[in-house]
Write an enzyme that holds these catalytic residues in place. Sequence first.
Site, PDB file in Angstrom:
ATOM      1  N   ARG A   1       0.848  -1.204   0.000  1.00  0.00           N
ATOM      2  CA  ARG A   1       0.000   0.000   0.000  1.00  0.00           C
ATOM      3  C   ARG A   1       0.884   1.254   0.000  1.00  0.00           C
ATOM      4  O   ARG A   1       0.560   2.251  -0.657  1.00  0.00           O
ATOM      5  CB  ARG A   1      -0.954  -0.026   1.197  1.00  0.00           C
ATOM      6  CG  ARG A   1      -2.160   0.894   1.025  1.00  0.00           C
ATOM      7  CD  ARG A   1      -1.949   2.270   1.633  1.00  0.00           C
ATOM      8  NE  ARG A   1      -1.498   2.133   2.989  1.00  0.00           N
ATOM      9  CZ  ARG A   1      -0.482   2.841   3.503  1.00  0.00           C
ATOM     10  NH1 ARG A   1       0.151   3.752   2.796  1.00  0.00           N
ATOM     11  NH2 ARG A   1      -0.085   2.637   4.755  1.00  0.00           N
TER      12      ARG A   1
ATOM     13  N   GLY B   1      10.277  13.369  -1.450  1.00  0.00           N
ATOM     14  CA  GLY B   1      11.303  13.675  -0.455  1.00  0.00           C
ATOM     15  C   GLY B   1      10.993  14.929   0.340  1.00  0.00           C
ATOM     16  O   GLY B   1      11.256  16.041  -0.124  1.00  0.00           O
TER      17      GLY B   1
ATOM     18  N   GLY C   1      -0.918 -17.086  19.980  1.00  0.00           N
ATOM     19  CA  GLY C   1       0.121 -17.622  20.865  1.00  0.00           C
ATOM     20  C   GLY C   1       1.485 -17.543  20.212  1.00  0.00           C
ATOM     21  O   GLY C   1       1.797 -16.572  19.516  1.00  0.00           O
TER      22      GLY C   1
ATOM     23  N   GLU D   1       3.435   9.880   7.599  1.00  0.00           N
ATOM     24  CA  GLU D   1       2.267  10.690   7.213  1.00  0.00           C
ATOM     25  C   GLU D   1       1.679  11.411   8.431  1.00  0.00           C
ATOM     26  O   GLU D   1       0.461  11.514   8.568  1.00  0.00           O
ATOM     27  CB  GLU D   1       1.171   9.823   6.577  1.00  0.00           C
ATOM     28  CG  GLU D   1       1.632   8.935   5.457  1.00  0.00           C
ATOM     29  CD  GLU D   1       1.814   9.698   4.173  1.00  0.00           C
ATOM     30  OE1 GLU D   1       1.462  10.890   4.115  1.00  0.00           O
ATOM     31  OE2 GLU D   1       2.341   9.097   3.224  1.00  0.00           O
TER      32      GLU D   1
ATOM     33  N   PHE E   1       1.847  22.875  19.272  1.00  0.00           N
ATOM     34  CA  PHE E   1       2.948  22.210  18.562  1.00  0.00           C
ATOM     35  C   PHE E   1       4.314  22.668  19.069  1.00  0.00           C
ATOM     36  O   PHE E   1       5.286  21.953  18.967  1.00  0.00           O
ATOM     37  CB  PHE E   1       2.874  22.503  17.056  1.00  0.00           C
ATOM     38  CG  PHE E   1       1.649  21.946  16.402  1.00  0.00           C
ATOM     39  CD1 PHE E   1       1.643  20.639  15.935  1.00  0.00           C
ATOM     40  CD2 PHE E   1       0.509  22.708  16.266  1.00  0.00           C
ATOM     41  CE1 PHE E   1       0.513  20.106  15.340  1.00  0.00           C
ATOM     42  CE2 PHE E   1      -0.627  22.190  15.666  1.00  0.00           C
ATOM     43  CZ  PHE E   1      -0.627  20.888  15.201  1.00  0.00           C
TER      44      PHE E   1
HETATM   45  C1  LIG Z   1       8.954   3.338   6.692  1.00  0.00           C
HETATM   46  C2  LIG Z   1       8.880   4.821   6.566  1.00  0.00           C
HETATM   47  C3  LIG Z   1       8.641   5.393   5.318  1.00  0.00           C
HETATM   48  C4  LIG Z   1       8.608   6.785   5.171  1.00  0.00           C
HETATM   49  N1  LIG Z   1       8.419   7.341   3.928  1.00  0.00           N
HETATM   50  C5  LIG Z   1       8.558   8.685   3.763  1.00  0.00           C
HETATM   51  C6  LIG Z   1       8.501   9.274   2.452  1.00  0.00           C
HETATM   52  O1  LIG Z   1       8.274   8.586   1.452  1.00  0.00           O
HETATM   53  N2  LIG Z   1       8.714  10.603   2.336  1.00  0.00           N
HETATM   54  C7  LIG Z   1       8.972  11.407   3.415  1.00  0.00           C
HETATM   55  O2  LIG Z   1       9.180  12.613   3.221  1.00  0.00           O
HETATM   56  N3  LIG Z   1       9.010  10.876   4.681  1.00  0.00           N
HETATM   57  C8  LIG Z   1       8.821   9.546   4.868  1.00  0.00           C
HETATM   58  N4  LIG Z   1       8.874   8.988   6.141  1.00  0.00           N
HETATM   59  C9  LIG Z   1       9.199   9.845   7.267  1.00  0.00           C
HETATM   60  C10 LIG Z   1       8.062  10.093   8.232  1.00  0.00           C
HETATM   61  O3  LIG Z   1       7.085  10.917   7.653  1.00  0.00           O
HETATM   62  C11 LIG Z   1       8.660  10.663   9.505  1.00  0.00           C
HETATM   63  O4  LIG Z   1       9.368   9.615  10.138  1.00  0.00           O
HETATM   64  C12 LIG Z   1       7.619  11.240  10.440  1.00  0.00           C
HETATM   65  O5  LIG Z   1       7.122  12.461   9.934  1.00  0.00           O
HETATM   66  C13 LIG Z   1       8.175  11.499  11.859  1.00  0.00           C
HETATM   67  O6  LIG Z   1       9.375  12.190  11.795  1.00  0.00           O
HETATM   68  P1  LIG Z   1      10.636  11.671  12.631  1.00  0.00           P
HETATM   69  O7  LIG Z   1      10.830  10.227  12.376  1.00  0.00           O
HETATM   70  O8  LIG Z   1      11.762  12.600  12.311  1.00  0.00           O
HETATM   71  O9  LIG Z   1      10.224  11.825  14.132  1.00  0.00           O
HETATM   72  P2  LIG Z   1      10.284  13.153  15.005  1.00  0.00           P
HETATM   73  O10 LIG Z   1       9.615  14.267  14.294  1.00  0.00           O
HETATM   74  O11 LIG Z   1      11.684  13.353  15.478  1.00  0.00           O
HETATM   75  O12 LIG Z   1       9.367  12.723  16.222  1.00  0.00           O
HETATM   76  C14 LIG Z   1       9.845  11.883  17.298  1.00  0.00           C
HETATM   77  C15 LIG Z   1       8.730  11.776  18.328  1.00  0.00           C
HETATM   78  O13 LIG Z   1       8.408  13.075  18.809  1.00  0.00           O
HETATM   79  C16 LIG Z   1       7.020  13.321  18.684  1.00  0.00           C
HETATM   80  N5  LIG Z   1       6.793  14.752  18.480  1.00  0.00           N
HETATM   81  C17 LIG Z   1       7.206  15.533  17.470  1.00  0.00           C
HETATM   82  N6  LIG Z   1       6.775  16.783  17.630  1.00  0.00           N
HETATM   83  C18 LIG Z   1       6.054  16.790  18.784  1.00  0.00           C
HETATM   84  C19 LIG Z   1       5.340  17.788  19.496  1.00  0.00           C
HETATM   85  N7  LIG Z   1       5.246  19.029  19.062  1.00  0.00           N
HETATM   86  N8  LIG Z   1       4.742  17.435  20.655  1.00  0.00           N
HETATM   87  C20 LIG Z   1       4.807  16.174  21.132  1.00  0.00           C
HETATM   88  N9  LIG Z   1       5.454  15.187  20.498  1.00  0.00           N
HETATM   89  C21 LIG Z   1       6.071  15.494  19.332  1.00  0.00           C
HETATM   90  C22 LIG Z   1       6.618  12.499  17.477  1.00  0.00           C
HETATM   91  O14 LIG Z   1       5.222  12.295  17.445  1.00  0.00           O
HETATM   92  C23 LIG Z   1       7.417  11.237  17.727  1.00  0.00           C
HETATM   93  O15 LIG Z   1       6.744  10.454  18.667  1.00  0.00           O
HETATM   94  C24 LIG Z   1       8.825   7.601   6.311  1.00  0.00           C
HETATM   95  C25 LIG Z   1       9.030   7.006   7.573  1.00  0.00           C
HETATM   96  C26 LIG Z   1       9.051   5.633   7.708  1.00  0.00           C
HETATM   97  C27 LIG Z   1       9.272   5.038   9.058  1.00  0.00           C
END
Ligand SMILES: Cc1cc2nc3c(=O)[nH]c(=O)nc-3n(C[C@H](O)[C@H](O)[C@H](O)COP(=O)(O)OP(=O)(O)OC[C@H]3O[C@@H](n4cnc5c(N)ncnc54)[C@H](O)[C@@H]3O)c2cc1C
Length: 386
Positions: A92, A132, A341, A365, A385
């Site tokens: 998906r 990206g 299990g 997302e 935020f």
């Molecule tokens: C398998 C996979 C595929 C992906 N594919 C794409 C793609 O095709 N294109 C793309 O651009 N990105 C992609 N991503 C990236 C994804 O969108 C990001 O990982 C996501 O937006 C979270 O960003 P981060 O991992 O940097 O976490 P962070 O932003 O560092 O967040 C870490 C933690 O902090 C929490 N947090 C952040 N801000 C706050 C706040 N203000 N208050 C409280 N808590 C907060 C978050 O909810 C999370 O729990 C992908 C990720 C994965 C795992």
Amino acid sequence: MHPSTLFAIDGLLTDEERDIRRAVRQVCDKEIRPHVAGWFETGELPARELARTLGSVGVLGMHLDGYGCAGLGAVSYGLACLELEAADSGLRSLVSVQGSLAMYAIWKYGSEEQKREWLPPMAAGERIGCFGLTEPDFGSDPGGMRTTARRDGSDWVLNGTKMWITNGSVADVAVVWARTDEGVRGFLVPAGAPGFTAHDLKRKVSLRASVTSELVLDGVRLPAEAMLPGARGLSGPLGCLNEARFGIVFGAMGAALDCLETALDYAASREVFARPLASYQLTQEKLADMALELGKGMLLALHLGRLKEAGTITPEQVSAGKLNNVREALDIARTCRTILGASGITLEYPVIRHAVNLESVLTYEGTSEIHTLVLGKALTGLPAFH
Ligand SMILES: Cc1cc2nc3c(=O)[nH]c(=O)nc-3n(C[C@H](O)[C@H](O)[C@H](O)COP(=O)(O)OP(=O)(O)OC[C@H]3O[C@@H](n4cnc5c(N)ncnc54)[C@H](O)[C@@H]3O)c2cc1C
């Protein structure tokens, strides 16, 4: 009784929607289900072949109009996502990124030339796209991005790193978002452009049947026509994410349904203490609770689909759907795992694969925390935020 029968969901669909759902399920049964546990185990996906297969049945960009796309309704698209994710969230993801992120960006914000060049081969699955936005230091807060595009004569020169990019190393074109003097703009970066490289991220334990890459842009020179003329500021990429999130509202229910069907079968045939596991009240409570959440999530997805078709859906409503349905799907997957299990921890059954995949779906997302904050802001008028 099948869990969907409880809520008579099928009766809420048109004949065309039921046909599309059936057609996508058939492709999944034939081309994906027999192989997906193996792809997950080895972490290798025949992405090009799959893109052509999925393109041949018309699911890539199926909700877009013109340029080789089918122009189908939001519910049809959602049901396709549901059936794909019932096979695997990685499949998906391939379709979401292709259709709702890369193709949608070009369709919505691209020039006529960009649309003509890229959309028909992407709809056919002959060309793959990626999107990206995320960077190593900026995921939830893409406004902080460090990737830059600066003008040099009529050209643009891009520098920066994008992280966690689905389809990255297999893409023919990357939609890259970069900071410019005039705010965030989107660029179409063709694979093979000098200075542009993509490296796969290894050692994932989730979404293993999906390509996830790092994109490096080191002085990538692009002509002026590579910029998406219709996108200015962060509303450009956020508009695309809203499209992809909508597909997840349905998709997550597909993963949950596959888990629940597996658990129902298993509980009926597994004997514990000389009786079928399904005959115990503790098991029945789990099954009943899961069927309720699945039914409610499906009804929510359908409602949002009808709002989207009417053109009235809001980003907050999509956030509500994504937050609820992914959270509940993950809970269902974990509960189904307990019913299986020890067998529940192996790839002989799809449940643990769905459970670990849904951990990624919970994060990408927009994380569940970010969607919670979106709803908090909507309810109180107070953004929390920062
Ligand atoms: C398998 C996979 C595929 C992906 N594919 C794409 C793609 O095709 N294109 C793309 O651009 N990105 C992609 N991503 C990236 C994804 O969108 C990001 O990982 C996501 O937006 C979270 O960003 P981060 O991992 O940097 O976490 P962070 O932003 O560092 O967040 C870490 C933690 O902090 C929490 N947090 C952040 N801000 C706050 C706040 N203000 N208050 C409280 N808590 C907060 C978050 O909810 C999370 O729990 C992908 C990720 C994965 C795992």
